[in-house]
Scaffold this motif. Structure first.
Motif, PDB file in Angstrom:
ATOM      1  N   TRP A 158       4.606  -8.438  25.243  1.00 45.29           N
ATOM      2  CA  TRP A 158       3.304  -9.592  24.585  1.00 45.29           C
ATOM      3  C   TRP A 158       2.378  -8.824  25.598  1.00 45.29           C
ATOM      4  N   LEU A 159       0.993  -8.422  24.847  1.00 48.73           N
ATOM      5  CA  LEU A 159       0.100  -9.207  25.201  1.00 48.73           C
ATOM      6  C   LEU A 159      -0.992 -10.540  25.386  1.00 48.73           C
ATOM      7  N   ASN A 160      -1.723  -9.680  26.599  1.00 45.44           N
ATOM      8  CA  ASN A 160      -2.880 -11.748  26.802  1.00 45.44           C
ATOM      9  C   ASN A 160      -4.041 -11.017  25.907  1.00 45.44           C
ATOM     10  N   ALA A 161      -5.075 -11.970  26.019  1.00 45.80           N
ATOM     11  CA  ALA A 161      -6.092 -12.064  26.005  1.00 45.80           C
ATOM     12  C   ALA A 161      -6.974 -11.190  27.341  1.00 45.80           C
ATOM     13  N   ALA A 162      -6.641 -11.254  28.642  1.00 48.51           N
ATOM     14  CA  ALA A 162      -6.431 -11.203  30.427  1.00 48.51           C
ATOM     15  C   ALA A 162      -6.414  -9.440  29.756  1.00 48.51           C
TER      16      ALA A 162
ATOM     17  N   ILE B 232      -0.584   3.016  31.918  1.00 47.56           N
ATOM     18  CA  ILE B 232       0.409   1.795  31.548  1.00 47.56           C
ATOM     19  C   ILE B 232       0.247   1.455  29.964  1.00 47.56           C
ATOM     20  N   PHE B 233      -1.004   1.129  29.251  1.00 44.78           N
ATOM     21  CA  PHE B 233      -1.429  -0.396  28.424  1.00 44.78           C
ATOM     22  C   PHE B 233      -0.581   0.692  27.654  1.00 44.78           C
ATOM     23  N   LYS B 234      -0.817   1.442  26.560  1.00 42.86           N
ATOM     24  CA  LYS B 234       0.076   2.394  26.137  1.00 42.86           C
ATOM     25  C   LYS B 234       1.589   2.466  25.901  1.00 42.86           C
ATOM     26  N   ASN B 235       1.685   2.381  27.075  1.00 40.02           N
ATOM     27  CA  ASN B 235       3.501   1.950  27.403  1.00 40.02           C
ATOM     28  C   ASN B 235       3.894   0.592  26.964  1.00 40.02           C
TER      29      ASN B 235
ATOM     30  N   LEU C 255       9.452  -9.066  33.817  1.00 41.02           N
ATOM     31  CA  LEU C 255       9.086  -8.871  34.833  1.00 41.02           C
ATOM     32  C   LEU C 255       7.507  -9.653  34.518  1.00 41.02           C
ATOM     33  N   GLY C 256       6.758  -9.621  33.671  1.00 36.15           N
ATOM     34  CA  GLY C 256       5.506 -10.576  33.106  1.00 36.15           C
ATOM     35  C   GLY C 256       4.091  -9.596  32.582  1.00 36.15           C
ATOM     36  N   THR C 257       3.728  -9.943  31.787  1.00 40.31           N
ATOM     37  CA  THR C 257       2.752  -9.960  31.603  1.00 40.31           C
ATOM     38  C   THR C 257       1.398  -9.936  32.677  1.00 40.31           C
ATOM     39  N   PRO C 258       1.625 -10.981  33.510  1.00 37.76           N
ATOM     40  CA  PRO C 258       0.073 -11.800  34.365  1.00 37.76           C
ATOM     41  C   PRO C 258       0.540 -10.236  35.537  1.00 37.76           C
ATOM     42  N   ILE C 259       1.698  -9.817  36.069  1.00 36.46           N
ATOM     43  CA  ILE C 259       2.254  -8.995  37.194  1.00 36.46           C
ATOM     44  C   ILE C 259       1.083  -7.119  36.429  1.00 36.46           C
ATOM     45  N   TYR C 260       1.645  -7.008  35.738  1.00 35.12           N
ATOM     46  CA  TYR C 260       1.001  -5.675  34.524  1.00 35.12           C
ATOM     47  C   TYR C 260       0.099  -5.508  34.807  1.00 35.12           C
ATOM     48  N   ASN C 261      -1.192  -7.343  34.354  1.00 34.25           N
ATOM     49  CA  ASN C 261      -1.854  -7.432  34.427  1.00 34.25           C
ATOM     50  C   ASN C 261      -2.839  -7.062  35.546  1.00 34.25           C
ATOM     51  N   THR C 262      -2.332  -7.300  36.477  1.00 35.45           N
ATOM     52  CA  THR C 262      -3.194  -7.341  38.279  1.00 35.45           C
ATOM     53  C   THR C 262      -2.813  -5.341  38.457  1.00 35.45           C
ATOM     54  N   VAL C 263      -2.286  -4.987  38.160  1.00 34.58           N
ATOM     55  CA  VAL C 263      -1.995  -3.240  38.076  1.00 34.58           C
ATOM     56  C   VAL C 263      -2.978  -3.376  37.680  1.00 34.58           C
TER      57      VAL C 263
END
Length: 778
Positions: free
Chosen positions: A556-560, A546-549, A522-530
């Motif tokens: 993979w988590l990024n700086a954003a 969501i962050f804990k999941n 799904l991609g980290t950018p989509i989770y970051n948007t949420v």
């Protein structure tokens, strides 16, 4: 079925055999005889294989070949029309457990030259390239013959972007043959497809030379097609042609636009504007009138090909030179020629000059191609000239490419003008243009949320937003288009902007299922948007879940991601958690950026710790972090809420020294901090200074801005003055609109407008205090 051999002149055979006998006795130089073999091979055409059996054996080629060899089997298979078997045998030959040479393919090349069979010749060449076997002279000659006779010269190696291969063939071709118009045309086509503009120009000039010498021999058929009375079979050249490859540096210098003075450019442009008019008797050398029409039809496509290559290489100067040369030769440019020329002009001179060329076409009664109008419209969209772009697209008919329409939608998104996008979307529907995923990505961005960025969603806007998203998704389903990561991201972003938390979570789960089925992450950018939307909606518990999941499932988590969650800590008032997240961020190898410092500073400000917040701001600057207006505004907002005018003045001066342009929020916090404590004169003075800095940061430019804005916008008594100011909101200069309205408001209230903002009492006091504080703290 094997073709019967044509009659061969007896003197040729006798001469060849006599020479071959001398060669056996060592009386003829091998290299010279090889050149003789090439000459004979070309002269006798299809019977070349007879002579090469003798010469090839003498020169050592085919020593290992027998009647049972794979080469003979391949030739026999081709002769019987069994191409599948021939290809399999060729593959076997390519994978043979021995060191292969070019000589091991000569017989097959020879057959391809005789047949001709250009496709199988290219297949052989592919095998040789895979095995890194270089072509020898005989193989190269046979392959060139196969391609020339089979009409595949221009396709050779172009599909593989193999420029060096085309150059090798070109080199051999001009060495052994006198080029014909037809063969030069094919080489020009090849060079332009490979963007080798210098070689294409070189070949074109030799083509022009042949046309001027009357060597075209072109005749028109009753059906309107052209054919040449000369055989298009390469004829051996008795002399070495002077077709030397251009030195690229010299070529670029010859057509360097920087070295052309404005006067020369103006003269050339006026000449181009006259293209198509009747050439007078002023000494222009052109084609003979009797040969003009067929020559135009021969030369024009090649000129067009090179002009297109100029557009691809952004060499508009050479394109202009070629248009002038066409004028001098009496070659009338077609709409297709102008299409390439406009592309070149836009790349070098901009959209305004491209429009001028379009006007020239209209004067010549030439209807522009749809692709020409599309190119001009795309260029207009890039500079956000939406009126002109829309007008050009309205002129297009029967055009099925989405690209220009998508570019227009993209520009509407940039300019925040969804009403224009609605009209264009309706036009796409009317023209039955098939939308692609890029179209839908833009539609979600344009229409997913109803409110402007500075407005909050409500019950009505949320219902409207849901209806729009459903309509776009239904259209996607009808056209068989699946969601991309960006379309899903834009959709979720729209829900977040409207504060539609329930729909946001539901679509997130749908997206996870959809991408899981297609084996796509799904991609980290989509989770970051949420996560960002949940934090903005103050739904901290959902964001933390969501962050804990994500952490537990190894995402993979990024700086954003870390920055968003540090910002979330402001909602739960926990600076300790923010510090822990910062430690995790550093451990994972991510360094804090401006947004990270903003989130950390907001956490400190929530505790009222302005001193530590300002120290952290200085620390970021010392580590090379360029603060932005959002970071400064976050401090100003808290200082305004806490009544800390001292902090507000310090930050306002630091923004000025860092050359950070204020925005409307900056003006609001500073003005309100003074006004709510009844420092009205100071509030108005600060508002003027900050508004001036929104218009311009450089002291020397304020006189120019005064001439531009004061009489027509700020001090004007015209009823339309404010309407003119509001027009700035339609473009990227939104801040200028706010600044002009602020200054007009000051003028209406009777406050004098100073165009030396840094010399005002307020600005000088802030500067002095700032220097004093920094001296003490350091």
């Amino acid at each position: 079925m094997r073709r019967s051999l044509g009659r061969v002149p007896l003197w040729s055979i006798a001469d060849l055999f006599s020479k071959s006998k001398l060669l056996k006795h060592g009386q003829i130089n091998v290299a010279g005889e090889l050149g003789f073999c090439r000459s004979i091979a070309t002269s006798v055409g299809n019977n070349v294989h007879i002579f090469y059996l003798e010469c090839g054996a003498i020169l050592g080629y085919g020593k290992e070949l027998t009647t049972n060899s794979i080469q003979k089997q391949i030739v026999d298979a081709l002769d019987l029309g069994d191409r599948g078997r021939a290809s399999n045998l060729l593959s076997d030959l390519g994978h043979a457990n021995k060191s292969l040479r070019a000589a091991d393919f000569v017989d097959i090349f020879r057959y391809c030259a005789r047949s001709p069979d250009p496709l199988f010749a290219m297949e052989i060449w592919n095998v040789m390239q895979e095995k890194q076997i270089p072509l020898n002279n005989i193989s190269c000659l046979f392959m060139t013959q196969a391609l020339c006779k089979g009409g595949y010269l221009k396709e050779l190696a172009v599909c593989k972007q193999n420029l060096s291969a085309v150059h090798e063939i070109w080199k051999d071709y001009i060495k052994y043959y006198s080029p014909s118009i037809s063969s030069l045309k094919k080489f020009i086509w090849s060079f332009t497809r490979l963007r080798d503009i210098s070689s294409a120009y070189q070949a074109l000039q030799h083509m022009v030379a042949l046309a001027l010498q009357g060597n075209t021999s072109i005749t028109s058929t009753a059906e309107g097609r052209l054919y040449s009375s000369r055989l298009d079979i390469p004829i051996p050249s008795n002399v070495e042609l002077g077709l030397q490859r251009f030195d690229m540096k010299e070529f670029d210098e010859q057509f360097d636009p920087v070295k052309v003075d404005p006067c020369t450019r103006s003269i050339e442009w006026s000449t181009i504007s006259k293209i198509g008019k009747e050439v007078d008797s002023s000494g222009i050398v052109g084609l003979d009138k009797t040969k003009c029409v067929p020559a135009m039809k021969v030369l024009r496509p090649s000129f067009t090909d090179v002009i297109y290559a100029c557009a691809q290489n952004q060499n508009y100067r050479l394109a202009e030179q070629l248009m002038i040369q066409m004028q001098n030769l009496g070659v009338q440019p077609s709409s297709h020629t102008y299409d390439g020329f406009i592309r070149a002009v836009i790349s070098g001179r901009g959209i305004s000059e491209g429009i001028k060329v379009l006007e020239i076409m209209q004067e010549r009664n030439l209807k522009p191609n749809n692709s020409t109008l599309a190119t001009l419209s795309i260029a207009c969209c890039q500079v956000l000239e939406l009126d002109l772009a829309e007008n050009l697209l309205d002129q297009i008919s029967d055009y099925q490419y989405q690209h220009p329409y998508n570019r227009f939608l993209e520009a509407c998104d940039t300019m925040e003008q969804p009403e224009r996008a609605i009209r264009m979307w309706a036009k796409m529907k009317q023209l039955k243009i098939q939308p692609n995923i890029w179209t839908y990505e833009l539609l979600f961005s344009l229409f997913g949320n109803v409110n402007a960025p500075y407005e909050d969603g409500n019950m009505l806007s949320r219902a409207d937003s849901a209806k729009r998203i459903k309509a776009i998704e239904m259209d996607m389903t009808k056209n068989g288009v699946q969601h991309s990561h960006l379309s899903m991201k834009n959709l979720l972003k729209a829900f977040g902007a409207e504060g539609m938390v329930r729909e946001l979570i539901e679509y997130l789960h749908s997206a996870e299922y959809l991408f899981y089925r297609s084996n796509t992450y799904l991609g980290t950018p989509i989770y970051n948007t949420v996560l960002h939307s949940l934090v903005e909606a103050n739904e901290s518990h959902l964001a933390i879940g969501i962050f804990k999941n994500m952490k537990s499932n190894g995402f993979w988590l990024n700086a954003a991601t870390y920055t968003i969650m540090i910002d979330c800590c402001c909602n739960i008032k926990c600076y300790k958690s923010a510090s822990a997240l910062l430690s995790l961020m550093l451990r994972d190898g991510f360094y804090p950026q401006a947004a990270t410092y903003t989130a950390l500073i907001k956490n400190l400000l929530d505790d009222g710790n302005f001193d530590e917040a300002l120290k952290l701001l200085d620390l970021g600057s010392s580590e090379g972090i360029q603060p932005d207006v959002l970071l400064y505004n976050s401090i100003l907002k808290k200082a305004y809420e806490k009544g800390r005018i001292d902090v507000i003045e310090l930050v306002a001066e630091q923004m000025h020294r860092e050359k950070i342009e204020p925005d409307p929020s900056t003006c609001h916090y500073v003005f309100s901090a003074y006004a709510e404590r009844h420092f009205h004169n100071t509030a108005m003075e600060a508002l003027q200074v900050l508004s001036m800095r929104m218009i311009c940061q450089e002291d020397h430019a304020f006189d120019e801005k005064k001439a531009e804005f004061e009489d027509d916008y700020i001090l004007s008594e015209d009823e339309e003055a404010e309407s003119r100011i509001l027009e700035f909101f339609r473009g990227p200069d939104e801040n200028i609109a706010f600044a002009l309205l602020n200054l007009r408001y000051c003028a209406i209230l009777g406050f004098p407008i100073s165009w030396s903002p840094n010399e005002t009492l307020w600005a000088r006091r802030l500067s002095t205090n700032y220097d004093t504080i920094k001296r003490i703290t350091h």
